[in-house]
Design an enzyme around this catalytic site. Structure first.
Site, mmCIF file in Angstrom:
data_model
loop_
_atom_site.group_PDB
_atom_site.id
_atom_site.type_symbol
_atom_site.label_atom_id
_atom_site.label_comp_id
_atom_site.label_asym_id
_atom_site.label_seq_id
_atom_site.Cartn_x
_atom_site.Cartn_y
_atom_site.Cartn_z
ATOM 1 N N CYS A 831 79.393 -12.579 19.166
ATOM 2 C CA CYS A 831 79.597 -13.280 20.435
ATOM 3 C C CYS A 831 79.333 -14.772 20.285
ATOM 4 O O CYS A 831 79.907 -15.589 20.978
ATOM 5 C CB CYS A 831 78.672 -12.728 21.504
ATOM 6 N N THR A 832 78.426 -15.140 19.391
ATOM 7 C CA THR A 832 78.013 -16.536 19.319
ATOM 8 C C THR A 832 78.560 -17.253 18.100
ATOM 9 O O THR A 832 78.195 -18.379 17.818
ATOM 10 C CB THR A 832 76.485 -16.628 19.314
#
Lengths: 856, 107
Positions: A831-832
Site C-alpha cells: 500500500c505504501t
C-alpha cells in the site's frame, strides 16, 4: 454528442449437478436441519445429465443459439422437451461441463488451495488444452487420492469437489482459524472467479476488444473476498483480469445485490464518457449457493431440478464507435433512499422519472430488461413468472398514466419484453441478460431503444430495510455526425515546446518553433515559457526550465496539448526515446530505437523492447510496414533470435531489412547506418545517443545540431504522454523537425500504436521469451571475471508477508540477497510503496538478512 | 412461510392473545397466500417451522379483501397497493385465502 457504446457481451453457463447436491444452500441447509428427509433422498434422481441440461431450451437461449422469440413460441413445459441441434458453444459463450469447470477452478487458483486427484488431473488436462478460448491454461499434476482423503478427514481443513459422484479434487482452507478464508468461502469465491474468467475469455475472444486494450474491470457478483481483518476487501475484478491477460487494466468490485450489474454498467459508461478509460469491462461469475434453490419444490412437483447451472456474463463498454448501441447516460433511473418502497414508487423511480426527463413514453422503449429468471425455476415455488409479473407492472403504470389501454396489459410483456430464460443466480438474471440479444436487434434495425433495469433486495444483508434499483437506456447509434468529422479535420493539433535551457538561447527555440509553424499549418505550435523576443505564437507563462516542465506536464495531462518538445526531461525507468534522423548517404529517413532512457535494465530485453517501440513510432509516422534492422552490437544476435521467435509465433511487425553488405542478414553494419537501410534501426541507448549526435551535427562539429528530428518521444509500456527530447545543442532546424515529429506522433496515435504492438508481441509470447532469457542469465551485478555463481531461487512459497523500507532501485538485489540465504522472496507493491514479499514463516529471518546486508 | 415469520406470528399470538391477532397477507399469488393462511391457522403444512403442528387458528386476510381494503385510507391504498391489484389475480387470491380462513380459523 457522443456516448459510450456496448461493444460486446458474452454469456456462459456451467453445468454443476454435484455442486448443487453438496453446495446449494437449499440441500445443504436440509442436511443440517433434517438429514433423513424424503427430499434429500429423492433429489439425486431429479438431477439432469449434461446433455439433458444442454438441450434445455432456456439454456440454449442464454448461449444465443435459440432466439428468444423461438423460445417464447415453444410450448411449456420446456423441461419435457429438447432443442434439436443443441450445442455447447453458442454466439455468446458456452455451457461448460462440471469436470472441466473443476479443472478451471484449479487453473485460476493462485494459492495452491485446489488439489485435484491425479487421475482426474491427467484426464482433464487434454480436454482443457483443446478448448478454443482456454487453450493456454495449464492444470498441472494432481495428487494421490489418499492425500486428498487425509485432508478431508481433518475437520474443516478441506471440502470435496465431486463430479459424476466421484472425488475429483478438494478445496483447502487458506487459514487455520480465519473464517473468511475457510474452505467453504474459498470454494465459493473460486467458483465465482472461474466462471467470471470463462465469460471474460469468451468476450475477449469474440468481440473487437483485445485483453490488453481493457483499462478497467468492474466485477459485480454477490460474493466477498478478503480475510478476517477486511472480510470484503475485494478485488475479484483484478484477479479475474489477471487470468484473462488484461495486463493494462486495474479494476474494482461493485456490490448492490442483484442490482449490481446495472450499477456497474452505469459506472463503466460514466468512466468512458468522462474520458478516464476507453474500454471498461463489467463482469460477474455465478455461485454454487443458489444451485437448486427451489429444488425442494421441483422434487415435490416431480419436475427436474432445473436450477443446475451456474451463470456468468461479461460486457465491454467502449468509447463511441458510431456503430454499436449507445448507453444514454442522460436517461438513467435510480431508486432513491427517499423514493418509497411500494411497487408503484419503485417503478416510477426506475422507469417513468428518467423517461419523462427525456420526453419519452413507456411504449417508446421497445424492450425492457427486468429480472429475466426462467419461469420454470420459480413458478413451482410460488414465486410465479417473474419477468411476466414485472412486464405487467410496467404496463399497469402505463395504463395509470393514460399511455396505453387497460386491455393491452396482458400483451405488453410479449411486445415490450421477453420470456424469462436466465438461471436463478441473483445478479445474473437481473436486466443484463437482454443486453446481448437486444444489441443484435438494434444493430439489425429491429429495435431502437431498450431499458435495462436492475433491482436488489438490500434488506437481505440486514443493514437496511431499503429496496434498491437503477436503470439505463440502450439506444441505436445515430452514426458519425458529418459536421463532427469535418471539425476533427479542421482542428489543429497543439504541440508545445519549452523555451528555456538551450545553449543557443531562447531566440533560437522561437526561430525553430516559427519554422515548424510555417511548414505545418495543421499544427498549432505553442511556446511554453516566456521567450523574451517578439513572436506571433501563443506563449504560456514560465521563467525557467522547471516551471516550463510543470506547465507542459499539466497541459499534456489535461489534453490542452497533444504532444510537446523539451530538453533535460527525466523519464521513468522503462521509458526510452526513439530518434528520427536523415541518413547522409541517400537522404533516407531512419528511426533510431533508442537514443536516451532505459527501456529495460537488461541490455537484450531493452533492445527487444526498443524494436517494438521503434516500429510503433514508424507506424504512427505513417510508415505502414516498417522494416527492422539490429545494429551489430554486443547482444544483437540474441535480440535477432528473440524477435525471430516472435515473428514465427505470429507477431507480424518483424519485417527484416537486409544489410547492404555482401553477406546480407538483419544485423546492420556502419554502411547501413550511413545508407539508412532499415526503417527502424535497433541499438542500445548509449550507442543510439552517439549516432543521433553524429547524424544531426556532422556538418557543424557538434556544438550546433542542424539536421533531423531530434532524440524523439519517450516510449514505454503504459506511458501515455508524448514528450519529445532535443538536446541543448539542437539548433532551429532540429527543433522544427522535433515539433513536426511530435505532431506526427500525436496525429498518428503513438500511445495506441505502442499498445497494439506490445499486444501483438505479447500474444506471440513476448513475456515468456523474456522470462526464459532472464532465467538463463546470471544476475547482472559483477558479471564477468571472478563473479559469483548465479543465484538460484529457492523453491517457491506462498509469499504474503510484506517487508517495506527497501529502496526501490535495490529491490531486485534485496530479493537476490534473500535467495542467496535460501529464503524465497519476490518483489511486489504494498500500500505504501515497493515491498519484498516472503512467506510469513520466513519473515523474521528475512528481516535479519536484509538488515545485515544493509538493505534495511 | 419462512421460519422467521412463523416464529414472530407465534410470539405475537402468545403475547397478545390469539383472539386479538389478525394476519394481513401480501402474497402475489393464490397458492402461496393460501399456504400462509393455513400456516397461521392450522399449522405449517410443510412441518418445518415453529408452527409445525401448532394450530393457532388465527384469521388471515389478504390486503385485497374488502374487510381490510375498506379500512385503509384510499389515498394510501392507491399509492401502495393499487398497481399490484391491477396486475394480480385478485379473485383467485381472495377466494383461496377466504376458503382457508373459513375452514380453519377459530377467532
Amino acid at each position: 454528442m457522443t456516448f459510450p457504446v456496448i461493444k460486446g457481451a458474452a454469456y456462459c453457463l456451467v453445468h454443476a449437478p454435484d455442486m448443487l447436491l453438496h453446495y446449494g444452500t437449499t440441500p445443504a441447509t436440509e442436511r443440517t436441519v433434517n438429514p433423513d428427509s424424503e427430499y434429500l433422498k429423492k433429489l439425486p434422481a431429479y438431477l439432469r445429465s449434461y446433455d439433458k441440461a444442454l438441450a434445455y431450451a432456456p439454456n440454449q437461449a442464454y448461449l444465443g443459439r435459440l432466439g428468444l422469440g423461438e423460445l417464447a413460441a415453444m410450448p411449456r413445459p420446456w423441461y419435457e422437451k429438447t432443442v434439436d441441434g443443441a450445442e455447447r458453444f453458442g454466439p455468446y459463450g458456452e455451457m461448460m461441463p462440471e469436470p472441466e469447470f473443476i479443472a478451471m477452478m484449479k487453473v485460476v487458483d493462485t494459492f495452491d488451495l485446489v488439489w485435484l486427484e491425479e487421475g482426474f488431473a491427467a484426464e482433464i488436462a487434454d480436454r482443457l488444452a483443446a478448448h478454443p478460448v482456454l487453450s493456454g491454461m495449464k492444470v498441472g499434476a494432481g495428487k494421490p487420492l489418499a492425500e486428498l482423503e487425509a485432508r478431508l478427514a481433518d475437520h474443516h481443513a478441506a471440502l470435496p469437489l465431486y463430479t459424476g459422484g466421484k472425488l475429483a479434487g478438494i478445496v483447502r482452507r487458506a487459514h487455520d482459524v480465519d473464517e473468511s478464508l475457510s474452505a467453504h468461502i474459498i470454494l465459493e469465491n473460486l467458483v465465482t472467479k472461474a466462471s467470471a474468467v470463462l465469460a471474460l475469455k469468451h468476450l475477449l475472444a469474440r468481440e473487437g476488444v483485445k485483453p490488453e486494450q481493457v483499462e478497467y474491470l468492474i466485477e459485480c457478483s454477490e460474493e466477498a473476498c478478503g480475510d478476517m481483518n477486511q472480510r470484503g476487501g475485494g478485488n475479484f475484478a483484478k484477479a479475474i483480469g489477471e487470468v484473462a491477460g488484461c495486463v493494462n487494466a486495474t479494476g474494482s468490485d461493485t456490490r448492490a445485490f442483484c442490482a449490481a450489474p446495472t450499477h456497474a454498467l452505469i459506472e463503466a459508461a460514466a468512466l468512458v464518457q468522462s474520458g478516464v478509460y476507453k474500454h471498461v469491462v463489467v463482469v460477474a461469475g455465478g455461485t454454487p449457493a443458489k444451485l437448486g434453490l427451489n429444488s425442494r419444490d421441483h422434487v415435490n412437483k416431480n419436475i427436474p431440478a432445473v436450477e443446475d447451472v451456474i451463470g456468468a456474463f461479461a460486457v465491454v463498454v467502449s468509447e463511441d464507435d458510431f456503430v454499436s448501441p449507445r448507453v444514454r447516460l442522460d436517461v438513467c433511473g435510480r431508486h432513491k433512499i427517499g423514493s418509497g418502497s411500494s411497487p408503484q414508487a419503485v417503478m416510477e423511480a426506475l422507469i417513468t422519472e428518467p423517461l419523462d426527463r427525456a420526453g419519452l413514453k413507456i411504449a417508446d422503449i421497445d424492450k425492457y430488461g427486468v429480472e429475466m429468471q426462467n419461469p420454470e425455476c420459480t413458478e413451482t415455488a410460488g414465486a410465479g413468472d417473474v419477468p411476466k409479473s414485472n412486464y405487467k407492472l410496467i404496463a399497469a403504470l402505463a395504463v395509470k398514466r393514460g399511455e396505453i389501454a387497460r386491455t393491452e396489459i396482458e400483451s405488453f410483456g410479449a411486445s415490450h419484453g421477453f420470456v424469462g430464460f436466465a438461471p436463478t443466480q441473483g445478479h445474473i438474471p437481473s436486466g443484463v441478460p437482454i443486453i446481448g440479444p437486444v444489441r443484435e436487434m438494434i444493430l439489425a434495425g429491429q429495435a431502437t431503444r431498450a431499458m435495462v433495469i436492475g433491482k436488489g433486495s438490500l434488506f437481505l444483508g440486514r443493514m437496511t430495510n431499503l429496496f434498491d434499483g437503477v436503470s439505463f437506456v440502450m439506444e441505436k447509434n445515430p452514426g458519425r455526425p458529418a459536421s463532427a468529422s469535418k471539425a476533427v479535420e479542421r482542428a489543429r493539433t497543439r504541440v508545445g515546446v519549452t523555451v528555456h535551457g538551450s545553449e543557443h538561447g531562447e531566440a533560437e527555440v522561437v526561430r525553430g518553433a516559427e519554422l515548424a509553424q510555417r511548414m505545418r499549418p495543421d499544427l498549432e505550435v505553442v511556446l511554453i515559457g516566456n521567450p523574451g523576443v517578439k513572436t506571433s505564437l501563443e506563449v504560456i507563462d514560465g521563467d525557467c526550465i522547471g516551471t516550463d516542465h510543470r506547465e507542459m506536464e499539466r497541459r499534456l495531462a489535461s489534453g490542452d496539448l497533444a504532444s510537446a518538445v523539451t530538453l533535460h526531461y527525466p523519464f521513468p525507468i522503462g521509458v526510452a526515446t526513439v530518434g528520427r534522423v536523415v541518413t547522409p548517404g541517400k537522404g533516407r529517413e531512419m528511426f533510431l530505437a533508442t537514443t536516451t532512457g532505459t527501456a529495460a535494465a537488461d541490455r537484450v530485453e531493452a533492445m527487444v523492447r526498443s524494436a517494438i517501440y521503434g516500429v510503433a513510432c514508424a507506424r504512427a509516422a505513417g510508415i505502414e510496414e516498417p522494416t527492422l534492422g539490429v545494429l551489430n552490437l554486443e547482444g544483437a544476435p540474441q535480440v535477432e533470435k528473440i524477435l525471430g521467435k516472435l515473428a514465427e509465433a505470429g507477431y507480424t511487425s518483424v519485417r527484416w531489412a537486409t544489410s547492404g553488405r555482401a553477406d546480407g542478414g538483419a544485423l546492420m553494419r556502419g554502411n547501413d547506418v550511413l545508407g539508412g537501410t532499415p526503417d527502424v534501426l535497433v541499438t542500445d541507448s548509449l550507442t543510439g545517443n552517439v549516432l543521433m549526435k553524429l547524424m544531426s551535427a556532422y556538418t557543424t562539429g557538434g556544438a550546433y545540431e542542424s539536421l533531423g528530428y531530434g532524440y524523439g518521444p519517450g516510449v514505454g509500456e503504459n506511458y501515455r504522454q508524448i514528450i519529445h527530447i532535443i538536446s541543448r545543442a539542437s539548433g532551429a532546424p532540429v527543433i522544427a523537425g522535433a515539433i513536426t515529429y511530435a505532431g506526427d506522433m500525436a496525429i498518428g496515435g503513438l500511445v495506441g500504436k505502442v499498445a497494439e504492438e506490445l499486444g501483438g508481441a505479447r500474444a506471440a509470447g513476448l513475456d515468456k521469451l523474456l522470462a526464459e532469457r532472464a532465467a538463463g542469465t546470471a544476475p547482472a551485478p559483477g558479471a564477468g571475471a571472478g563473479a559469483p555463481a548465479a543465484i538460484v531461487a529457492p523453491p517457491e512459497k506462498v509469499a504474503t508477508a510484506e517487508i517495506s523500507g527497501v529502496e526501490i532501485m535495490s529491490l531486485e538485489d534485496a530479493v537476490q540477497a534473500l535467495w542467496a540465504k535460501g529464503v524465497y522472496a519476490r518483489p511486489g507493491m504494498g500500500c505504501t510503496g515497493p515491498v519484498v514479499l516472503v512467506a510469513p514463516e520466513d519473515l523474521a529471518q528475512a528481516k535479519v538478512v536484509l538488515t545485515e546486508a544493509k538493505y534495511l | 412461510m419462512d421460519m422467521e415469520n412463523q416464529r414472530r406470528v407465534k410470539e405475537y399470538a402468545e403475547k397478545f392473545g390469539k383472539e386479538n391477532v389478525v394476519c394481513i397477507l401480501g402474497g402475489a399469488e393464490a397458492e402461496a397466500s393460501g399456504l400462509a393462511a393455513e400456516t397461521v391457522s392450522n399449522g405449517d403444512p410443510a412441518w418445518a417451522g415453529p408452527l409445525a403442528g401448532v394450530q393457532l387458528g388465527l384469521k388471515a386476510f389478504h390486503i385485497f379483501e374488502d374487510e381490510i381494503k375498506n379500512q385503509v385510507d384510499p389515498a394510501v391504498y392507491e399509492a401502495q397497493v393499487s398497481l399490484m391489484e391491477m396486475v394480480l389475480d385478485v379473485d383467485a387470491i381472495t377466494k383461496e385465502v377466504s376458503t382457508i380462513r373459513n375452514q380453519y380459523a377459530n377467532w
